[in-house]
Design a protein around this motif. Structure first.
Motif, short mmCIF file in Angstrom:
data_model
loop_
_atom_site.label_atom_id
_atom_site.label_comp_id
_atom_site.label_asym_id
_atom_site.label_seq_id
_atom_site.Cartn_x
_atom_site.Cartn_y
_atom_site.Cartn_z
N PRO A 41 0.83 -1.21 0.00
CA PRO A 41 0.00 0.00 0.00
C PRO A 41 0.87 1.26 0.00
O PRO A 41 2.09 1.21 0.11
CB PRO A 41 -0.80 -0.13 1.30
CG PRO A 41 0.07 -0.95 2.20
CD PRO A 41 0.79 -1.92 1.30
N LYS A 48 -6.79 7.88 -4.99
CA LYS A 48 -8.14 8.01 -4.44
C LYS A 48 -9.09 6.94 -4.99
O LYS A 48 -10.08 6.60 -4.36
CB LYS A 48 -8.70 9.40 -4.77
CG LYS A 48 -7.97 10.54 -4.07
CD LYS A 48 -8.51 11.88 -4.54
CE LYS A 48 -7.73 13.04 -3.91
NZ LYS A 48 -8.18 14.34 -4.44
N GLN A 49 -8.77 6.42 -6.16
CA GLN A 49 -9.64 5.44 -6.81
C GLN A 49 -9.22 4.00 -6.54
O GLN A 49 -9.81 3.07 -7.07
CB GLN A 49 -9.66 5.70 -8.32
CG GLN A 49 -10.13 7.10 -8.68
CD GLN A 49 -10.17 7.32 -10.16
OE1 GLN A 49 -9.73 6.49 -10.94
NE2 GLN A 49 -10.71 8.45 -10.58
N ASP A 50 -8.16 3.82 -5.74
CA ASP A 50 -7.65 2.48 -5.50
C ASP A 50 -7.71 2.16 -4.01
O ASP A 50 -6.82 2.51 -3.23
CB ASP A 50 -6.20 2.40 -6.01
CG ASP A 50 -5.73 0.96 -6.16
OD1 ASP A 50 -6.11 0.12 -5.32
OD2 ASP A 50 -4.98 0.68 -7.11
N LYS A 51 -8.75 1.47 -3.59
CA LYS A 51 -8.95 1.16 -2.17
C LYS A 51 -7.86 0.25 -1.62
O LYS A 51 -7.53 0.32 -0.43
CB LYS A 51 -10.33 0.53 -1.97
CG LYS A 51 -11.48 1.48 -2.25
CD LYS A 51 -12.83 0.79 -2.04
CE LYS A 51 -13.98 1.74 -2.34
NZ LYS A 51 -15.29 1.08 -2.18
N LYS A 52 -7.30 -0.61 -2.46
CA LYS A 52 -6.25 -1.51 -2.00
C LYS A 52 -5.00 -0.75 -1.58
O LYS A 52 -4.34 -1.09 -0.60
CB LYS A 52 -5.87 -2.49 -3.12
CG LYS A 52 -6.70 -3.76 -3.13
CD LYS A 52 -6.12 -4.71 -4.17
CE LYS A 52 -6.78 -6.08 -4.05
NZ LYS A 52 -6.20 -7.02 -5.04
N ASN A 102 -4.79 2.69 -1.05
CA ASN A 102 -5.02 3.91 -0.28
C ASN A 102 -5.25 3.61 1.20
O ASN A 102 -6.36 3.56 1.69
CB ASN A 102 -6.21 4.68 -0.86
CG ASN A 102 -6.39 6.04 -0.21
OD1 ASN A 102 -5.55 6.48 0.57
ND2 ASN A 102 -7.48 6.70 -0.53
N ASP A 103 -4.13 3.43 1.91
CA ASP A 103 -4.21 3.26 3.37
C ASP A 103 -3.67 4.51 4.07
O ASP A 103 -3.30 4.46 5.25
CB ASP A 103 -3.43 2.03 3.81
CG ASP A 103 -1.93 2.15 3.59
OD1 ASP A 103 -1.52 3.01 2.78
OD2 ASP A 103 -1.16 1.40 4.22
#
Length: 506
Positions: free
Chosen positions: A160, A201-205, A207-208
């Motif tokens: 991440p 912002k569009q990548d939940k994996k 974006n920690d």
């Protein structure tokens, strides 16, 4: 006194020394010793990674380095000093070199140079990971002028964003301790796009980190979600950096391609001091991606594949000089919609006269002037009416993954119009739909078959996009686009429809 100053400046230019700096991830150059840290496909073994295969890899990399002919090169993914020595035998012009590696990692970094490398250091990255790749730092001396180089190979996107922030924090701590007039360059494989703060912002994996990125917010290549630019880089009190990718048109910004999308993991970031009138300076418009046909062709990077190819990355390079910085002279703006495509941001508002609303849906609109380009006003056009003409004071523009948009504007004047807005539409068969000069135009009369998200026509295909998927035609339907917004997203051209009336089924 004026004559003395002129004389001194003349001497500076006469003794100026231009030089080039490059960075290249060579994709796994290994030696022939078994150290138990190798990736499994590089464990020395006949037919897998042996003398003959290594020789091919070395010859191919030497071809790139010789033809690129940069004076200083930062390399990533070199296994060992032995691997570097084998490469240096092929490129003897690089008399000076330095290698760095964490003993528990498979690969390290290296500098090779035609100029002396002084005071090599390791910038330690604080991390719980045992395979962290510390940052390599050297000082280069040219014409008795020093500058610092930092070679980076940040964690890949298997990790991440917090993993890359560790590198950025280590760099920031080190460079914040440098005097403001020290010249330095941050370069290498950051595994971060120049606009990472947008894609993260569009990548939940990944974006920690609550949207915070190492390359943008920590290293200050952006401030308040705006890129630091050359024309204002000296105005900041904190350490900020200019990313050289901004020197290229959006569609040319790539050194890596992932699933068909342009990526910029390799970056060259410049300190503000490289734009002052002292010591080392950046040479305007020198930044480039080195991509001869043997490295890149037909959207394909010729990466290393068992016993042929080069690397999955393309080298990037820029030139510098020992004379004062000379900015590019800006031509006077013509204050047309077309001018907005020539600039990255507006330092002050400008007025566009006689702009027509040629298409509108909800609070967004396509705007166009006679004999100029169309542009998109996204989610801010509530007060504009279809078919009407305005003078607008444009305050902010933005580039959303390649699509130019007006972000903020004020209506200055509302004018009478007698022209049908559809007369500003472009006939699809009269233009090249894939030419970026046509982005944001409204196209009409494109006939083809819709299948799996694409319109197939004249042995070509183009993506058809609608935010509301229920608007899209059924698979296999023959359709004609009546009013399609010609958009651009992440290096791909697409037609955007907003309502059913934008196309008809034949």
């Amino acid at each position: 006194m004026k004559k003395l100053i002129l004389f001194i400046l003349t001497l500076c230019y006469l003794h100026a020394t231009p030089f080039s700096v490059a960075t290249y991830n060579v994709e796994n150059l290994f030696d022939l010793n078994y150290d138990q840290t190798e990736y499994k496909e590089y464990i020395p073994k006949k037919g897998q990674w042996d003398t003959q295969i290594q020789e091919t890899k070395l010859n191919n990399l030497a071809q790139v380095l010789n033809e690129m002919n940069a004076d200083i090169v930062a390399l990533q993914e070199i296994e060992s000093q032995a691997a570097l020595d084998a490469l240096l035998q092929k490129v003897p012009q690089y008399q000076y070199h330095h290698f760095l590696k964490n003993s528990k990692t498979a690969v390290g970094t290296a500098f090779i140079s035609k100029y002396k490398l002084l005071n090599p250091k390791r910038v330690y990255v604080t991390s719980k990971s045992k395979t962290i790749r510390h940052i390599q730092k050297v000082i280069v001396l040219i014409e008795n002028k020093k500058f610092h180089l930092f070679n980076n190979h940040w964690s890949s996107k298997r990790q991440p964003e917090s993993a890359r922030i560790e590198y950025a924090l280590a760099l920031k701590k080190y460079i914040d301790a440098l005097a403001h007039d020290i010249d330095y360059i941050l370069l290498g494989d950051f595994n971060s796009n120049y606009n990472e703060y947008l894609s993260l912002k569009q990548d939940k994996k990944l974006n920690d980190s609550l949207g915070i990125t190492g390359i943008n917010q920590i290293l200050n290549t952006t401030l308040d979600n705006e890129f630091v630019l050359k024309k204002n880089i000296l105005n900041h009190t904190q350490k900020v950096h200019y990313n050289l990718w901004l020197d290229l048109p959006y569609n040319e910004r790539f050194s890596y391609i992932y699933k068909g999308h342009n990526q910029t993991p390799d970056n060259i970031l410049l300190s503000a001091s490289l734009f002052d009138n002292q010591n080392i300076s950046y040479l305007e418009e020198s930044f480039q991606v080195f991509k001869p046909d043997y490295l890149y062709q037909n959207r394909n990077i010729k990466r290393w594949n068992k016993n042929r190819g080069y690397s999955d990355h393309l080298p990037i390079m820029a030139s510098f000089d020992t004379k004062p910085y000379v900015p590019t002279k800006d031509t006077l703006p013509d204050y047309t919609t077309g001018y907005l495509y020539k600039t990255k941001r507006l330092d002050k508002p400008l007025t566009l006269k006689e702009v027509m609303v040629i298409y509108k849906h909800d609070n967004s609109a396509i705007l166009k002037q006679k004999k100029s380009r169309a542009i998109y006003a996204f989610n801010n056009a509530k007060e504009l009416n279809l078919g009407e003409v305005y003078d607008l004071e444009v305050e902010q523009i933005q580039n959303y993954f390649g699509l130019k948009e007006i972000k903020n504007f004020t209506i200055v004047a509302h004018k009478v119009n007698t022209i049908n807005p559809s007369s500003f539409y472009k006939e699809a068969n009269s233009i090249d739909l894939f030419d970026l000069e046509q982005q944001n135009e409204i196209i009409t009369n494109l006939t083809g078959v819709f299948k799996n998200g694409y319109v197939y026509f004249d042995d070509k295909k183009i993506k058809l996009y609608a935010k509301d998927k229920t608007l899209l035609p059924n698979n296999g339907q023959n359709i004609t686009i009546m009013s399609g917004h010609l958009g651009y997203y992440k290096s791909h051209v697409q037609i955007i429809i907003y309502q059913k009336s934008d196309f008809r089924v034949n």
